[in-house]
Design a protein around this motif. Structure first.
Motif, PDB file in Angstrom:
ATOM      1  N   ARG A  49      14.899 -37.808 -13.748  1.00  0.00           N
ATOM      2  CA  ARG A  49      14.032 -36.630 -13.625  1.00  0.00           C
ATOM      3  C   ARG A  49      13.423 -36.520 -12.226  1.00  0.00           C
ATOM      4  NH1 ARG A  49      14.949 -38.168 -18.577  1.00  0.00           N
ATOM      5  NH2 ARG A  49      15.166 -36.542 -20.144  1.00  0.00           N
ATOM      6  N   ARG A 115       6.948 -32.896  -8.180  1.00  0.00           N
ATOM      7  CA  ARG A 115       7.492 -33.207  -9.505  1.00  0.00           C
ATOM      8  C   ARG A 115       6.700 -34.387 -10.079  1.00  0.00           C
ATOM      9  NH1 ARG A 115      12.578 -31.199 -10.373  1.00  0.00           N
ATOM     10  NH2 ARG A 115      13.242 -32.987 -11.600  1.00  0.00           N
ATOM     11  N   VAL A 144       7.727 -32.738 -14.962  1.00  0.00           N
ATOM     12  CA  VAL A 144       9.154 -32.934 -15.263  1.00  0.00           C
ATOM     13  C   VAL A 144       9.355 -33.875 -16.443  1.00  0.00           C
ATOM     14  CG1 VAL A 144       9.959 -32.385 -12.941  1.00  0.00           C
ATOM     15  CG2 VAL A 144       9.410 -34.765 -13.497  1.00  0.00           C
ATOM     16  N   TYR A 164       8.026 -29.016 -23.336  1.00  0.00           N
ATOM     17  CA  TYR A 164       8.114 -30.067 -22.315  1.00  0.00           C
ATOM     18  C   TYR A 164       9.069 -31.158 -22.783  1.00  0.00           C
ATOM     19  CZ  TYR A 164       4.156 -27.811 -20.102  1.00  0.00           C
ATOM     20  OH  TYR A 164       3.349 -26.894 -19.486  1.00  0.00           O
TER      21      TYR A 164
END
Ligand code: AMP
Length: 172
Positions: A49, A115, A144, A164
């Motif tokens: 991620r 992020r 993220v 999410y």
């Protein structure tokens, strides 16, 4: 042989208030093999991620969060109770499984577009995680992923984090 992280999580009945079964992860953190395994599993999920930052709240979120950030080569940022951070902050208030509370992060902790993985030891009702998402997004960051060592599935915290990417290492 893979370790069962559950073997180092201790149930403490009626802490901090009656009716709550507190999941104590301190024995897991204290055991080098189990701690390393938990950080390695968290990193395995987090790495693809590509987070710039790991956000953890005091106190156990600092321990897992800092170790995870180091493992990933990411930075660590702290969410703290009001009055603890020395510079200008932003704040979010949330309901806990046992009471309400507020968290703050430094206003300059998250650059726009950064992020961020939001990390905690336990996902209970999801209120704390939700507040951290608000803080990150309020500053223009991108969440993220939301990552937990333990998920108390019966409290349906995941539902409050709808939309999410949520992951936990062990579930009850
Ligand atoms: P929640 O906002 O309800 O998801 O609660 C998550 C936060 O409260 C986490 O930071 C946990 O450390 C703590 N917490 C809530 N319930 C428990 C529990 N049963 N055992 C251990 N920690 C808990």
């Amino acid at each position: 042989m893979t370790l069962d992280l559950r073997d180092r999580v201790t149930d403490v009945p009626d802490f901090p208030t009656e009716g709550i079964i507190f999941k104590d992860v301190m024995p897991l953190i204290a055991d080098p093999e189990y701690f390393a395994e938990s950080i390695s599993l968290l990193a395995e999920w987090a790495r693809p991620r590509e987070p710039d930052l790991i956000l953890g709240a005091e106190a156990r979120g600092f321990i897992f969060g800092a170790a995870l950030a180091y493992e990933l080569g990411a930075g660590f940022i702290a969410a703290r109770k009001p009055g603890r951070l020395p510079r200008e902050t932003v704040e979010a208030t949330y309901a806990l499984e046992y009471g309400t509370d507020s968290l703050q992060i430094h206003r300059d902790a998250v650059a726009p577009g950064a992020r961020v993985i939001v990390l905690d030891d336990v996902l209970a009702t999801g209120g704390t995680a939700r507040a951290k998402v608000e803080l990150v997004e309020g500053l223009g960051g991108v969440v993220v992923g939301l990552l937990f060592v333990i998920e108390l599935s019966f409290l349906s915290g995941r539902e409050r984090l709808n939309g999410y990417d949520v992951h936990s290492l062990i579930q009850y």
